[in-house]
Scaffold this motif. Structure first.
Motif, PDB file in Angstrom:
ATOM      1  N   GLU A   1       0.805  -1.136  -0.065  1.00 13.74           N
ATOM      2  CA  GLU A   1      -0.059  -0.002   0.016  1.00 13.74           C
ATOM      3  C   GLU A   1       0.824   1.511   0.018  1.00 13.74           C
ATOM      4  O   GLU A   1       0.452   2.207  -0.745  1.00 13.74           O
ATOM      5  CB  GLU A   1      -0.996   0.015   1.147  1.00 13.74           C
ATOM      6  CG  GLU A   1      -2.126  -1.009   1.296  1.00 13.74           C
ATOM      7  CD  GLU A   1      -2.788  -1.206   2.332  1.00 13.74           C
ATOM      8  OE1 GLU A   1      -2.695  -0.074   3.343  1.00 13.74           O
ATOM      9  OE2 GLU A   1      -3.824  -1.792   2.459  1.00 13.74           O
ATOM     10  N   ASP A   2       1.940   1.186   0.816  1.00 15.93           N
ATOM     11  CA  ASP A   2       2.821   2.251   0.846  1.00 15.93           C
ATOM     12  C   ASP A   2       3.382   2.688  -0.637  1.00 15.93           C
ATOM     13  O   ASP A   2       3.636   3.859  -1.027  1.00 15.93           O
ATOM     14  CB  ASP A   2       4.126   2.094   1.870  1.00 15.93           C
ATOM     15  CG  ASP A   2       3.601   2.564   3.158  1.00 15.93           C
ATOM     16  OD1 ASP A   2       2.515   2.941   3.487  1.00 15.93           O
ATOM     17  OD2 ASP A   2       4.170   1.675   4.053  1.00 15.93           O
ATOM     18  N   VAL A   3       3.646   1.429  -1.157  1.00 16.17           N
ATOM     19  CA  VAL A   3       4.283   1.706  -2.834  1.00 16.17           C
ATOM     20  C   VAL A   3       3.179   2.243  -3.538  1.00 16.17           C
ATOM     21  O   VAL A   3       3.700   3.311  -4.383  1.00 16.17           O
ATOM     22  CB  VAL A   3       4.839   0.230  -3.281  1.00 16.17           C
ATOM     23  CG1 VAL A   3       5.065   0.356  -4.694  1.00 16.17           C
ATOM     24  CG2 VAL A   3       5.987  -0.241  -2.418  1.00 16.17           C
ATOM     25  N   VAL A   4       2.006   1.786  -3.595  1.00 23.71           N
ATOM     26  CA  VAL A   4       0.874   2.353  -4.441  1.00 23.71           C
ATOM     27  C   VAL A   4       0.507   3.803  -3.974  1.00 23.71           C
ATOM     28  O   VAL A   4       0.727   4.575  -5.116  1.00 23.71           O
ATOM     29  CB  VAL A   4      -0.268   1.690  -4.104  1.00 23.71           C
ATOM     30  CG1 VAL A   4      -1.558   2.370  -4.546  1.00 23.71           C
ATOM     31  CG2 VAL A   4      -0.307   0.167  -4.578  1.00 23.71           C
ATOM     32  N   ARG A   5       0.813   4.362  -2.842  1.00 23.88           N
ATOM     33  CA  ARG A   5       0.854   6.028  -2.249  1.00 23.88           C
ATOM     34  C   ARG A   5       1.785   6.450  -3.044  1.00 23.88           C
ATOM     35  O   ARG A   5       1.648   7.693  -3.465  1.00 23.88           O
ATOM     36  CB  ARG A   5       0.619   6.073  -0.789  1.00 23.88           C
ATOM     37  CG  ARG A   5      -0.786   5.280  -0.334  1.00 23.88           C
ATOM     38  CD  ARG A   5      -0.878   5.851   1.036  1.00 23.88           C
ATOM     39  NE  ARG A   5      -1.989   5.257   1.757  1.00 23.88           N
ATOM     40  CZ  ARG A   5      -2.265   3.836   2.500  1.00 23.88           C
ATOM     41  NH1 ARG A   5      -0.936   3.294   2.265  1.00 23.88           N
ATOM     42  NH2 ARG A   5      -3.055   3.494   2.678  1.00 23.88           N
ATOM     43  N   ASP A   6       2.848   6.138  -2.905  1.00 28.63           N
ATOM     44  CA  ASP A   6       4.242   6.825  -3.725  1.00 28.63           C
ATOM     45  C   ASP A   6       4.083   6.976  -5.252  1.00 28.63           C
ATOM     46  O   ASP A   6       4.496   7.731  -5.870  1.00 28.63           O
ATOM     47  CB  ASP A   6       5.371   6.078  -3.304  1.00 28.63           C
ATOM     48  CG  ASP A   6       6.212   6.330  -1.969  1.00 28.63           C
ATOM     49  OD1 ASP A   6       5.451   7.114  -1.487  1.00 28.63           O
ATOM     50  OD2 ASP A   6       6.874   5.774  -1.626  1.00 28.63           O
ATOM     51  N   MET A   7       3.243   6.028  -5.780  1.00 29.99           N
ATOM     52  CA  MET A   7       3.141   5.771  -7.184  1.00 29.99           C
ATOM     53  C   MET A   7       2.255   6.794  -7.649  1.00 29.99           C
ATOM     54  O   MET A   7       2.353   7.315  -8.647  1.00 29.99           O
ATOM     55  CB  MET A   7       2.619   4.454  -7.692  1.00 29.99           C
ATOM     56  CG  MET A   7       3.877   3.413  -7.607  1.00 29.99           C
ATOM     57  SD  MET A   7       5.148   3.691  -8.606  1.00 29.99           S
ATOM     58  CE  MET A   7       4.644   3.711 -10.299  1.00 29.99           C
ATOM     59  N   CYS A   8       1.356   7.253  -6.579  1.00 30.58           N
ATOM     60  CA  CYS A   8       0.396   8.241  -6.919  1.00 30.58           C
ATOM     61  C   CYS A   8       0.857   9.583  -6.512  1.00 30.58           C
ATOM     62  O   CYS A   8      -0.042  10.570  -6.570  1.00 30.58           O
ATOM     63  CB  CYS A   8      -0.905   7.942  -6.268  1.00 30.58           C
ATOM     64  SG  CYS A   8      -1.867   6.281  -6.640  1.00 30.58           S
ATOM     65  N   HIS A   9       2.090   9.914  -6.050  1.00 26.32           N
ATOM     66  CA  HIS A   9       2.518  11.154  -5.815  1.00 26.32           C
ATOM     67  C   HIS A   9       2.752  11.896  -7.124  1.00 26.32           C
ATOM     68  O   HIS A   9       3.040  11.367  -8.257  1.00 26.32           O
ATOM     69  CB  HIS A   9       3.882  11.048  -4.950  1.00 26.32           C
ATOM     70  CG  HIS A   9       4.532  11.989  -4.255  1.00 26.32           C
ATOM     71  ND1 HIS A   9       4.879  13.298  -4.744  1.00 26.32           N
ATOM     72  CD2 HIS A   9       4.405  12.242  -3.024  1.00 26.32           C
ATOM     73  CE1 HIS A   9       5.099  13.978  -3.765  1.00 26.32           C
ATOM     74  NE2 HIS A   9       4.902  13.707  -2.783  1.00 26.32           N
TER      75      HIS A   9
END
Length: 232
Positions: free
Chosen positions: A112-120
């Motif tokens: 989930e943290d990776v996904v949030r960073d990909m949406c940055h």
């Protein structure tokens, strides 16, 4: 921008006695001591601590840009005679251990943290999670590799206003592989045309050296926020 990574080392020196400790400290404060370490290529920081239980035990905490920089420094200390001096002062061989931050999260939370960073909004934050062989398939079906992604995001024709995670629709971890499907709301300008898109993305991730990396990604065609939201 992504956080700068560090190679961290904890070195523990147990000195023979108070006199040896004083000589150790004097060396550290001298012209060939920690000032040399701090100016060495790749040294981010170095700090020295004293054990509260054993005053003759010194802990040195180091942060470097890379393992290679730290090893280069250690080689220098072998060649300039520093380790010969330390051999006279210590009661036992020093404990020098590379260390890393302990992650207290589940695999699902890390994905989930990776996904949030990909949406940055800043594309570099997401790129730190992309494997070198990562392939991203655009709505047209045309693929981009990691370098192609960077070129697209730095193109003068592309201006990103915002990119937000709406929801994670599905997330499955199976061993060292993971699959995630999520919805985003992005606003960007391409060649002067404003876009306000709700899109669905899927990513396949692989655990490499304890970290989750994206190895494949795909994005749907965008739809207007006024249209019915994708349902899962």
């Amino acid at each position: 921008m992504s956080e700068k990574k560090s190679y961290r080392v904890c070195a523990v020196f147990t000195l023979k006695d108070a006199e040896s400790k004083n000589r150790f400290i004097a060396f550290g404060k001298g012209e060939n001591g920690l000032s040399v370490t701090r100016s060495w290529n790749g040294c981010q920081s170095i700090e020295m601590y004293e054990s509260q239980e054993n005053p003759n035990k010194i802990i040195i905490w180091q942060m470097w840009d890379s393992k290679e920089d730290q090893e280069s420094y250690v080689q220098h200390r072998h060649e300039d005679g520093t380790f010969d001096l330390l051999g006279q002062l210590v009661a036992c061989p020093p404990e020098i251990n590379p260390i890393k931050e302990m992650v207290m999260k589940t695999d699902e939370e890390m994905v989930e943290d990776v996904v949030r960073d990909m949406c940055h909004k800043d594309y570099e934050v997401g790129m730190q999670h992309m494997g070198d062989d990562c392939v991203f398939v655009r709505p047209s079906g045309n693929p981009l590799n990691k370098e192609g992604w960077k070129q697209m995001m730095t193109n003068d024709d592309v201006k990103v206003e915002s990119n937000d995670l709406v929801t994670i629709n599905k997330l499955k971890v199976n061993g060292d592989m993971a699959y995630v499907c999520y919805t985003t709301h992005g606003k960007f300008n391409y060649k002067g045309t404003a876009n306000d898109d709700i899109a669905v993305l899927t990513s396949v991730l692989q655990r490499v050296n304890g970290k989750w990396q994206i190895v494949h990604g795909q994005r749907s065609t965008g739809r207007s926020p006024s249209e019915p939201a994708p349902s899962f």
